[in-house]
Design a protein around this motif. Structure first.
Motif, PDB file in Angstrom:
ATOM      1  N   ILE A  27       0.831  -1.209   0.000  1.00 14.40           N
ATOM      2  CA  ILE A  27       0.000   0.000   0.000  1.00 14.40           C
ATOM      3  C   ILE A  27       0.864   1.256   0.000  1.00 14.40           C
ATOM      4  O   ILE A  27       0.662   2.176  -0.803  1.00 14.40           O
ATOM      5  CB  ILE A  27      -0.942   0.003   1.219  1.00 14.40           C
ATOM      6  N   LYS A  77      -6.003   0.195  12.393  1.00 13.83           N
ATOM      7  CA  LYS A  77      -5.548  -0.521  11.200  1.00 13.83           C
ATOM      8  C   LYS A  77      -6.598  -0.553  10.096  1.00 13.83           C
ATOM      9  O   LYS A  77      -6.267  -0.743   8.931  1.00 13.83           O
ATOM     10  CB  LYS A  77      -5.165  -1.956  11.558  1.00 13.83           C
ATOM     11  N   ASN A  78      -7.866  -0.380  10.462  1.00 17.53           N
ATOM     12  CA  ASN A  78      -8.917  -0.510   9.457  1.00 17.53           C
ATOM     13  C   ASN A  78      -9.166   0.783   8.677  1.00 17.53           C
ATOM     14  O   ASN A  78     -10.163   0.914   7.975  1.00 17.53           O
ATOM     15  CB  ASN A  78     -10.223  -0.979  10.103  1.00 17.53           C
ATOM     16  N   ASN A  79      -8.252   1.749   8.786  1.00 12.41           N
ATOM     17  CA  ASN A  79      -8.402   2.990   8.033  1.00 12.41           C
ATOM     18  C   ASN A  79      -8.118   2.777   6.551  1.00 12.41           C
ATOM     19  O   ASN A  79      -7.391   1.858   6.165  1.00 12.41           O
ATOM     20  CB  ASN A  79      -7.432   4.044   8.574  1.00 12.41           C
ATOM     21  N   ASP A  80      -8.677   3.661   5.746  1.00 13.30           N
ATOM     22  CA  ASP A  80      -8.373   3.647   4.319  1.00 13.30           C
ATOM     23  C   ASP A  80      -6.901   3.977   4.100  1.00 13.30           C
ATOM     24  O   ASP A  80      -6.293   4.700   4.903  1.00 13.30           O
ATOM     25  CB  ASP A  80      -9.235   4.671   3.578  1.00 13.30           C
ATOM     26  N   PRO A  81      -6.303   3.471   3.028  1.00 12.78           N
ATOM     27  CA  PRO A  81      -4.897   3.770   2.736  1.00 12.78           C
ATOM     28  C   PRO A  81      -4.596   5.265   2.724  1.00 12.78           C
ATOM     29  O   PRO A  81      -3.537   5.695   3.187  1.00 12.78           O
ATOM     30  CB  PRO A  81      -4.694   3.148   1.348  1.00 12.78           C
ATOM     31  N   GLU A  82      -5.528   6.067   2.198  1.00 10.19           N
ATOM     32  CA  GLU A  82      -5.302   7.504   2.134  1.00 10.19           C
ATOM     33  C   GLU A  82      -5.214   8.128   3.530  1.00 10.19           C
ATOM     34  O   GLU A  82      -4.447   9.070   3.753  1.00 10.19           O
ATOM     35  CB  GLU A  82      -6.417   8.193   1.341  1.00 10.19           C
ATOM     36  N   ARG A  83      -5.987   7.593   4.470  1.00  6.71           N
ATOM     37  CA  ARG A  83      -5.951   8.108   5.859  1.00  6.71           C
ATOM     38  C   ARG A  83      -4.604   7.777   6.498  1.00  6.71           C
ATOM     39  O   ARG A  83      -4.029   8.606   7.218  1.00  6.71           O
ATOM     40  CB  ARG A  83      -7.090   7.477   6.672  1.00  6.71           C
ATOM     41  N   ARG A  88      -1.822   7.246   4.829  1.00  9.59           N
ATOM     42  CA  ARG A  88      -0.860   8.101   4.132  1.00  9.59           C
ATOM     43  C   ARG A  88      -0.824   9.489   4.756  1.00  9.59           C
ATOM     44  O   ARG A  88       0.258  10.029   5.040  1.00  9.59           O
ATOM     45  CB  ARG A  88      -1.234   8.211   2.652  1.00  9.59           C
ATOM     46  N   ASP A  89      -1.994  10.071   4.981  1.00 10.97           N
ATOM     47  CA  ASP A  89      -2.067  11.418   5.552  1.00 10.97           C
ATOM     48  C   ASP A  89      -1.488  11.442   6.965  1.00 10.97           C
ATOM     49  O   ASP A  89      -0.850  12.427   7.369  1.00 10.97           O
ATOM     50  CB  ASP A  89      -3.508  11.909   5.573  1.00 10.97           C
ATOM     51  N   GLN A 137      -6.825   9.628  16.295  1.00 10.05           N
ATOM     52  CA  GLN A 137      -8.194   9.552  15.789  1.00 10.05           C
ATOM     53  C   GLN A 137      -9.194   9.880  16.881  1.00 10.05           C
ATOM     54  O   GLN A 137      -9.018   9.493  18.040  1.00 10.05           O
ATOM     55  CB  GLN A 137      -8.474   8.141  15.267  1.00 10.05           C
TER      56      GLN A 137
END
Length: 217
Positions: free
Chosen positions: A21, A104-110, A112-113, A126
């Motif tokens: 990812i 861990k269940n966040n979207d890849p973009e989250r 990344r940010d 979070q």
């Protein structure tokens, strides 16, 4: 220049999946993947790593202890990736210097940010994790911990500062606080700077923990 990232997780599927990812984003260079906190600390002591993604539950050395050693011995910024099953570790990880705490269940973009944010010297926690922290502390000791800041020494703070601390502890961002208190974003920021100065704390996550527990570590 790419952000140098190391991934520490004892689950090879998660470890390698995260590597794939992050590699898909051009701004990251995944310099290593390791299986436990001991290997993570050893690698970061010998190599330049900007951000270390750390699982909490790992053999030999968990992510909390690895966070403490990385903070003490290296310039690497620890970012915890966790599940809700790891609630009891949240406070210690932040106390020992974790720059972020992400599910861990966040979207890849989250994710990344979050890495970008941590690399740039800011903190990531979070809202749902802060809520879990607050709920856990209150449930653990209802008589000693409240959401009214009863455990802190209120003397050094103005009423406005106490209001802002309470709202930070509830997970509100500066813009939300400014709307709720009918003051400008700049005024909120100035009050937060004053709070940090009076407490010797470094960031808003620590303010939340201090307000809820009375602990400055």
């Amino acid at each position: 220049m790419k952000i140098k990232v190391m991934i520490a997780d004892d689950n090879s599927f998660i470890r390698e999946g995260m590597k794939i990812i992050l590699t898909s984003f051009n701004e990251f260079d995944v310099v290593a993947t390791v299986e436990n906190g001991h290997e993570a600390v050893q690698y970061c002591e010998r190599h330049e790593v900007d951000v270390a993604l750390l699982d909490i539950r790992m053999p030999e050395m968990n992510g909390v202890e690895a966070t403490r050693l990385l903070t003490e011995r290296t310039a690497t910024k620890p970012l915890i990736l966790t599940t809700f099953d790891d609630d009891e570790y949240i406070h210690d990880a932040i106390k020992f210097g974790a720059k972020g705490y992400l599910l861990k269940n966040n979207d890849p973009e989250r994710i990344r940010d979050a890495i970008r944010t941590v690399h740039n010297g800011h903190h990531v926690l979070q809202d749902v994790v802060l809520d879990k922290l607050k709920s856990g502390l209150i449930a653990a000791d209802k008589d000693k911990v409240s959401d009214k800041g009863d455990k802190i020494d209120r003397t050094p703070f103005t009423e406005r500062e106490l209001d802002i601390m309470a709202l930070i502890a509830k997970g509100l961002a500066n813009k939300e606080i400014s709307k709720k208190l009918f003051i400008s974003d700049g005024t909120v920021a100035n009050h937060i700077t004053s709070i940090l100065s009076k407490t010797g704390l470094e960031h808003r996550t620590q303010i939340a923990i201090y307000y809820l527990t009375g602990e400055r570590n």
